[in-house]
Design a protein around this motif. Structure first.
Motif, short mmCIF file in Angstrom:
data_model
loop_
_atom_site.label_atom_id
_atom_site.label_comp_id
_atom_site.label_asym_id
_atom_site.label_seq_id
_atom_site.Cartn_x
_atom_site.Cartn_y
_atom_site.Cartn_z
N ARG A 1 0.83 -1.22 0.00
CA ARG A 1 0.00 0.00 0.00
C ARG A 1 0.86 1.26 0.00
O ARG A 1 0.58 2.21 -0.72
CB ARG A 1 -0.92 0.00 1.21
CG ARG A 1 -2.01 -1.01 1.12
CD ARG A 1 -2.90 -0.98 2.33
NE ARG A 1 -3.90 -2.01 2.21
CZ ARG A 1 -4.54 -2.52 3.22
NH1 ARG A 1 -4.29 -2.09 4.45
NH2 ARG A 1 -5.44 -3.47 3.03
N GLY A 2 1.90 1.26 0.82
CA GLY A 2 2.79 2.42 0.87
C GLY A 2 3.50 2.65 -0.46
O GLY A 2 3.65 3.80 -0.89
N GLY A 3 3.93 1.59 -1.11
CA GLY A 3 4.57 1.73 -2.41
C GLY A 3 3.64 2.28 -3.47
O GLY A 3 4.00 3.16 -4.25
N VAL A 4 2.41 1.76 -3.48
CA VAL A 4 1.42 2.25 -4.45
C VAL A 4 1.11 3.72 -4.18
O VAL A 4 1.03 4.53 -5.11
CB VAL A 4 0.15 1.39 -4.41
CG1 VAL A 4 -0.98 2.02 -5.18
CG2 VAL A 4 0.44 -0.01 -4.95
N LEU A 5 0.96 4.07 -2.91
CA LEU A 5 0.68 5.47 -2.57
C LEU A 5 1.85 6.39 -2.94
O LEU A 5 1.64 7.50 -3.43
CB LEU A 5 0.38 5.61 -1.08
CG LEU A 5 -1.01 5.15 -0.66
CD1 LEU A 5 -1.14 5.19 0.86
CD2 LEU A 5 -2.08 6.00 -1.30
N ALA A 6 3.07 5.94 -2.70
CA ALA A 6 4.24 6.76 -3.03
C ALA A 6 4.36 6.97 -4.53
O ALA A 6 4.64 8.09 -4.99
CB ALA A 6 5.51 6.11 -2.48
N VAL A 7 4.15 5.92 -5.31
CA VAL A 7 4.23 6.06 -6.77
C VAL A 7 3.09 6.94 -7.28
O VAL A 7 3.29 7.78 -8.17
CB VAL A 7 4.24 4.67 -7.44
CG1 VAL A 7 4.05 4.78 -8.94
CG2 VAL A 7 5.52 3.94 -7.12
N ALA A 8 1.90 6.77 -6.72
CA ALA A 8 0.77 7.61 -7.12
C ALA A 8 1.02 9.07 -6.77
O ALA A 8 0.71 9.97 -7.56
CB ALA A 8 -0.52 7.11 -6.47
#
Length: 114
Positions: free
Chosen positions: A82-89
């Motif tokens: 979730r953190g990776g997806v949020l950071a990329v977004a």
């Protein structure tokens, strides 16, 4: 039509990853999102480039962003999907917002109004 399908597949990947829903499509759609969101943002930022060169540079930039995000999260012991997806977004959104602001300022300068 293909652009709409790509956007919806990427959005579905982000939603599936953020909500944690179990689905056999979660992994491929999330991977699609993680590659295409920064690639799309880079492609917009590189607007006047040759289309093939823009695609290659945007793809390489997307891979670099994904690798840098994951490396930073692993180094800080903060790794999560979730953190990776949020950071990329967030990175992709900031890049797109910066491009929109720059274009709007360029149009205002061209009209002579600030």
């Amino acid at each position: 039509m293909a652009l709409g399908a790509a956007v919806s597949a990427g959005a579905m990947g982000a939603v599936l990853a953020l909500t944690g829903l179990d689905s056999p499509l979660r992994a491929p759609f999330t991977l699609f999102f993680l590659l295409m969101a920064p690639a799309g943002a880079f492609a917009v930022a590189l607007g006047r480039m040759d289309p093939l060169a823009r695609a290659v540079v945007a793809g390489a930039g997307a891979l670099a962003v994904d690798l840098l995000v994951s490396q930073a999260m692993l180094a800080l012991h903060l790794w999560s999907v979730r953190g990776g997806v949020l950071a990329v977004a967030a990175f992709s959104g900031v890049l797109l917002l910066g491009c929109a602001v720059r274009r709007r300022a360029g149009r205002a300068r061209a009209r002579g109004t600030d």
